[in-house]
Design an enzyme around this catalytic site. Structure first.
Site, PDB file in Angstrom:
ATOM      1  N   GLU A  68       0.825  -1.221   0.000  1.00  0.00           N
ATOM      2  CA  GLU A  68       0.000   0.000   0.000  1.00  0.00           C
ATOM      3  C   GLU A  68       0.854   1.264   0.000  1.00  0.00           C
ATOM      4  O   GLU A  68       0.497   2.256   0.631  1.00  0.00           O
ATOM      5  CB  GLU A  68      -0.919   0.031   1.234  1.00  0.00           C
ATOM      6  CG  GLU A  68      -2.248  -0.592   1.021  1.00  0.00           C
ATOM      7  CD  GLU A  68      -2.874  -0.177  -0.296  1.00  0.00           C
ATOM      8  OE1 GLU A  68      -3.268  -1.091  -1.027  1.00  0.00           O
ATOM      9  OE2 GLU A  68      -2.947   1.018  -0.611  1.00  0.00           O
TER      10      GLU A  68
HETATM   11  C1  LIG Z   1       2.471  -9.657   0.116  1.00  0.00           C
HETATM   12  C2  LIG Z   1       2.266  -8.509  -0.822  1.00  0.00           C
HETATM   13  C3  LIG Z   1       0.975  -8.144  -1.184  1.00  0.00           C
HETATM   14  C4  LIG Z   1       0.766  -7.104  -2.086  1.00  0.00           C
HETATM   15  N1  LIG Z   1      -0.512  -6.817  -2.517  1.00  0.00           N
HETATM   16  C5  LIG Z   1      -0.683  -5.973  -3.570  1.00  0.00           C
HETATM   17  C6  LIG Z   1      -1.953  -5.832  -4.211  1.00  0.00           C
HETATM   18  O1  LIG Z   1      -2.963  -6.411  -3.776  1.00  0.00           O
HETATM   19  N2  LIG Z   1      -2.038  -5.043  -5.315  1.00  0.00           N
HETATM   20  C7  LIG Z   1      -0.965  -4.389  -5.831  1.00  0.00           C
HETATM   21  O2  LIG Z   1      -1.106  -3.721  -6.835  1.00  0.00           O
HETATM   22  N3  LIG Z   1       0.263  -4.484  -5.240  1.00  0.00           N
HETATM   23  C8  LIG Z   1       0.423  -5.260  -4.142  1.00  0.00           C
HETATM   24  N4  LIG Z   1       1.659  -5.394  -3.548  1.00  0.00           N
HETATM   25  C9  LIG Z   1       2.778  -4.602  -4.062  1.00  0.00           C
HETATM   26  C10 LIG Z   1       3.232  -3.513  -3.092  1.00  0.00           C
HETATM   27  O3  LIG Z   1       2.250  -2.521  -2.971  1.00  0.00           O
HETATM   28  C11 LIG Z   1       4.586  -2.989  -3.607  1.00  0.00           C
HETATM   29  O4  LIG Z   1       5.539  -4.021  -3.401  1.00  0.00           O
HETATM   30  C12 LIG Z   1       5.013  -1.710  -2.906  1.00  0.00           C
HETATM   31  O5  LIG Z   1       4.156  -0.651  -3.258  1.00  0.00           O
HETATM   32  C13 LIG Z   1       6.458  -1.317  -3.225  1.00  0.00           C
HETATM   33  O6  LIG Z   1       6.721  -1.401  -4.586  1.00  0.00           O
HETATM   34  P1  LIG Z   1       8.022  -2.199  -5.096  1.00  0.00           P
HETATM   35  O7  LIG Z   1       8.001  -3.520  -4.426  1.00  0.00           O
HETATM   36  O8  LIG Z   1       8.047  -2.193  -6.571  1.00  0.00           O
HETATM   37  O9  LIG Z   1       9.233  -1.388  -4.521  1.00  0.00           O
HETATM   38  P2  LIG Z   1       9.998  -0.152  -5.229  1.00  0.00           P
HETATM   39  O10 LIG Z   1       9.004   0.778  -5.799  1.00  0.00           O
HETATM   40  O11 LIG Z   1      11.054  -0.678  -6.109  1.00  0.00           O
HETATM   41  O12 LIG Z   1      10.650   0.557  -3.958  1.00  0.00           O
HETATM   42  C14 LIG Z   1      11.792   0.005  -3.272  1.00  0.00           C
HETATM   43  C15 LIG Z   1      12.188   0.920  -2.118  1.00  0.00           C
HETATM   44  O13 LIG Z   1      12.557   2.197  -2.621  1.00  0.00           O
HETATM   45  C16 LIG Z   1      11.806   3.223  -2.025  1.00  0.00           C
HETATM   46  N5  LIG Z   1      11.483   4.247  -3.038  1.00  0.00           N
HETATM   47  C17 LIG Z   1      11.009   4.073  -4.286  1.00  0.00           C
HETATM   48  N6  LIG Z   1      10.789   5.249  -4.870  1.00  0.00           N
HETATM   49  C18 LIG Z   1      11.120   6.202  -3.996  1.00  0.00           C
HETATM   50  C19 LIG Z   1      11.091   7.625  -4.002  1.00  0.00           C
HETATM   51  N7  LIG Z   1      10.643   8.317  -5.042  1.00  0.00           N
HETATM   52  N8  LIG Z   1      11.491   8.292  -2.889  1.00  0.00           N
HETATM   53  C20 LIG Z   1      11.911   7.612  -1.802  1.00  0.00           C
HETATM   54  N9  LIG Z   1      11.953   6.269  -1.738  1.00  0.00           N
HETATM   55  C21 LIG Z   1      11.563   5.565  -2.817  1.00  0.00           C
HETATM   56  C22 LIG Z   1      10.546   2.570  -1.487  1.00  0.00           C
HETATM   57  O14 LIG Z   1      10.031   3.244  -0.352  1.00  0.00           O
HETATM   58  C23 LIG Z   1      11.054   1.180  -1.135  1.00  0.00           C
HETATM   59  O15 LIG Z   1      11.554   1.167   0.175  1.00  0.00           O
HETATM   60  C24 LIG Z   1       1.880  -6.390  -2.605  1.00  0.00           C
HETATM   61  C25 LIG Z   1       3.174  -6.743  -2.209  1.00  0.00           C
HETATM   62  C26 LIG Z   1       3.374  -7.799  -1.359  1.00  0.00           C
HETATM   63  C27 LIG Z   1       4.791  -8.189  -1.017  1.00  0.00           C
END
Ligand SMILES: Cc1cc2nc3c(=O)[nH]c(=O)nc-3n(C[C@H](O)[C@H](O)[C@H](O)COP(=O)(O)OP(=O)(O)OC[C@H]3O[C@@H](n4cnc5c(N)ncnc54)[C@H](O)[C@@H]3O)c2cc1C
Length: 596
Positions: A442
């Site tokens: 989220e």
């Molecule tokens: C168990 C589970 C359930 C989930 N359920 C859903 C779902 O139902 N629907 C759905 O669509 N998604 C879902 N997700 C996805 C989840 O919302 C994303 O994993 C999350 O939003 C982070 O995206 P990412 O993993 O691509 O990380 P990234 O976007 O690659 O981010 C990696 C790190 O970098 C930081 N970061 C990135 N950009 C910036 C910035 N501009 N400034 C500062 N810091 C930054 C982030 O805070 C994070 O710590 C789920 C994930 C899991 C693991």
């Protein structure tokens, strides 16, 4: 392991005594006709029974069995289907939903209490109603009448469930670079193609249809977040008479093996020319999805709080049962070989830290619920506008602060158990694993902090912040002379002043340092959260103090003493957080890449 028991006395205290929610409901005609104190109390009582007796007992088994994927089908752990059916039978999915389409229309100040009980009893299963409720909110706010009539009643009842499909393999935070495509068709529908990952409850066997809310781009869409549209994509197409038709062209390619919430399915969804319908306007999908995401963000904050409540219940019981060493002041149990853990100052520190954050967090989620109710139901334009501003400001705090502290408190609860917290038997290690995801999904907590500091505070030039500061200042003013609050008002005012000072400083810095908001954001969220909880504890003191006399249970005197613990042992963190924020961005930004 102590079995989870819904903390009904705590919930009633916060809802009725601290926030006097019944008076709020009675003051707004649109709510007054729907809910009265007896109805609300009956709902709380029933929610307590369902979560304690039906849903919580499946939590451990759900973790051990997990979901199984086989050839596109997902089988849920034993008992989940029946428990989901109990949720459907009770109408719990539609508790806060629009009554025009079968929802119960209950206020958020009440709904948050149910959400806490549901998530504390079983976070993996609880995600299904949570996502469905969020999907309903987005559809109700942005969908056409035809879509609402066709889909909302079965979503509110829970006969169908909802899921939220944003994330793709190469994009999570930065949805602007997504690749999923939507091509308009002659019949007014869209053909959706692409791969979504990490989709919670994207596929399962608990509901007869699953309605996906999918973000995708039109062929001629502008680049970036302004080119994203939202589509409703049902697993089974729905005929005009409401019956289920053919299977839509998408499938679940696999489910993830993961650290926690193993009872829930986290799905890879492959859309292959699936039929979908636009929700809201073309290219305005992200704004529409935010209706859902904001709902989920408070919901995820509540998950953090809920996991910590479950952990606290177990840890408290264990600390009174387990005997180990003698109290520093002499034997408390001379007849036994040792005294219970709870005699030791450090164990008391752990329990009281948990109690402070859990009970303060419950009050804070109800405080946000209160503003959501005003924003939705008030007939006064100015009140609604103010409440909307407060909700926008407080949502990232609720998500990030409650989940960061929620996870930390599960670790503290585990620590109370010593080595027994690390093994399966006592349930503490599951809570730690389950709670961890709340800090990530989220919108990861770093993004929440950036939303608070960058978009909400700096973006509004401090105007949204002032709404909160004014509310707290008005409380301090009103309570001057309240004897029970004497030890608390000065540190509360000092904490507000500290928060206001650093807010102003970051506002000033950000005009010539683009990194200033990002560098301050995590500490600022913590400082904000601690100040907000100090406010909540002061409100709890106001509600509890008149009831101490004549109460032998210790419930109300315990509130006053925990408030003191919070103010003396936890609130002082605000001093170091403010100091850290004041140092600015330089120490974060001066490293060259090779110096990391
Ligand atoms: C168990 C589970 C359930 C989930 N359920 C859903 C779902 O139902 N629907 C759905 O669509 N998604 C879902 N997700 C996805 C989840 O919302 C994303 O994993 C999350 O939003 C982070 O995206 P990412 O993993 O691509 O990380 P990234 O976007 O690659 O981010 C990696 C790190 O970098 C930081 N970061 C990135 N950009 C910036 C910035 N501009 N400034 C500062 N810091 C930054 C982030 O805070 C994070 O710590 C789920 C994930 C899991 C693991």
């Amino acid at each position: 392991m102590a079995d989870y028991k819904a903390p009904l006395q705590e919930i009633r205290f916060v809802m009725n005594d601290v926030f006097d929610a019944p008076s709020l409901w009675a003051s707004m005609p649109r709510l007054a006709e729907r809910v009265d104190p007896d109805t609300a109390d009956a709902i709380i009582e029933e929610a307590g029974k369902v979560t304690t007796n039906v849903i919580a007992p499946l939590n451990r088994e759900g973790d051990e069995q997990g979901c199984q994927w086989n050839d596109g089908k997902v089988t849920t752990p034993e008992g989940f289907r029946e428990a989901y059916q109990t949720i459907v039978d009770g109408g719990w999915n539609g508790l806060g939903g629009n009554p025009d389409f079968g929802g119960m229309g209950m206020p958020k100040t009440l709904v948050v209490q149910f959400e806490e009980m549901l998530q504390a009893s079983n976070m993996a299963l609880g995600l299904a109603p949570m996502l469905t409720a969020g999907a309903c909110l987005a559809l109700d706010a942005h969908g056409s009448e035809a879509l609402k009539e066709k889909y909302l009643p079965n979503l509110y009842s829970g006969v169908w469930s909802g899921s939220m499909d944003l994330t793709e393999p190469h994009c999570g935070t930065d949805l602007g670079i997504m690749r999923s495509r939507a091509v308009p068709q002659d019949d007014g529908s869209y053909s959706i193609s692409g791969t979504k990952i990490f989709i919670t409850w994207g596929e399962h066997d608990m509901a007869e249809n699953i309605i996906h809310f999918v973000l995708a781009k039109l062929p001629d869409a502008p680049k970036g977040p302004k080119g994203i549209s939202l589509f409703l994509v049902p697993k089974f197409l729905v005929n005009d008479d409401g019956s289920l038709g053919e299977r839509n062209a998408f499938s679940c390619g696999s489910i993830e093996k993961k650290m926690g919430i193993k009872g829930s399915a986290t799905c890879v969804m492959n859309f292959d020319g699936a039929k979908g319908w636009l929700v809201g306007e073309e290219n305005k999908g992200l704004a529409a999805m935010f209706t859902m995401m904001n709902y989920e963000r408070l919901g995820v904050g509540i998950q953090g709080l809920a996991a910590a409540e479950a952990s606290l219940q177990s840890a408290r019981e264990y600390a009174f049962e387990r005997i180990q060493s003698r109290a520093p002041t002499g034997a408390r149990n001379p007849d036994q070989a040792a005294d219970p853990l709870v005699v030791h100052p450090d164990v008391r520190r752990m329990l009281l830290t948990m109690k402070s954050y859990v009970e303060g967090g419950r009050a804070f989620s109800t405080y946000v619920g209160q503003w959501l109710d005003v924003a939705k139901f008030s007939d006064d334009d100015a009140d609604r506008e103010r409440a909307e501003g407060l909700v926008a400001l407080l949502t990232p705090v609720a998500k990030a602060f409650l989940t960061d502290r929620g996870f930390d408190m599960c670790v503290v609860g585990q620590q109370v158990f010593g080595g027994h917290g690390y093994i399966r038997e006592w349930g503490q290690e599951q809570l730690v694993r389950d709670a961890r995801i709340t800090q990530i999904y989220e919108g990861a907590n770093g993004i929440q902090a950036l939303d608070l500091m960058g978009r909400k505070v700096v973006g509004s030039q401090g105007k949204l912040y002032e709404l909160f500061a004014d509310d707290l200042a008005a409380f301090i003013e009103k309570e001057q002379g309240n004897v029970a609050l004497e030890p608390f008002l000065a540190p509360l005012a000092a904490s507000l002043e500290r928060l206001s000072d650093v807010t102003e400083q970051v506002l000033n810095q950000s005009s010539d340092d683009p990194n200033a908001p990002g560098a301050a954001s995590a500490d600022y969220t913590n400082l904000f959260g601690l100040t907000a909880l100090a406010y909540m504890w002061a409100k709890m003191v106001v509600a509890a103090a008149p009831k101490v006399e004549g109460d032998s249970s210790g419930f109300y005197s315990g509130k006053l003493k925990t408030a003191r613990f919070f103010y003396e042992r936890l609130l002082p963190q605000t001093v170091s957080l403010a100091e850290s924020i004041r140092s600015g961005s330089q120490s974060m930004m001066e490293h060259a890449d090779h110096e990391f």
